[in-house]
Design a protein around this motif. Sequence first.
Motif: not given
Length: 184
Positions: A119-125
């Motif tokens: 989720e953090v990776k998707a938010d970062l992207s």
Amino acid sequence: MKRTMIAGGVVVLLLSLVLGRSYVKTAWHEVKDTVKNSVSIDFELKRARQMIKDLQPEIERNLRLIAQEEVEVAKLERRSSSAEEQLAKERTNILRLKGDLESGSEAFVYAGRSYTAKEVKADLSARFEQFKTQEATAVALGKILAARQQGLEAAREKLDKMLDARRQLEVDVENLEARLTMVE
């Protein structure tokens, strides 16, 4: 006056054929000076005063343009400053999220809520894509601001030239009035 001009033109033409270029040039200047000197001081005075009157609306129009442009430039400066602050804040958030992901942890807590690494990776992207768009907007806004500032500076220079011209005309009026007084 018209006859004098025609006669002067004929004389200049004949002189150019007979005597050459330097004589023609001298004769032309002589005719031009004669015509200029035949205009009365009173007429020149009226002409200069009329030029001052004609210049005033243009000066006022330029002053309004400058005032409007200053307001627009100030708005753009505030928008640009705000955009830069927002970019700095977003950059900090993106770097923090990136740092958290690089720590290798699988769970993260932000504002009292738990998130997985995915989720953090998707938010970062998503944040990074939004950041690139905001950055492009800020760059475009900076270019618009620079162009508007350049236009404002050009308008100020134009106003300065108009004011200088008006001052010169006022000096010319004073000189003509003094000459008229001497003649009278």
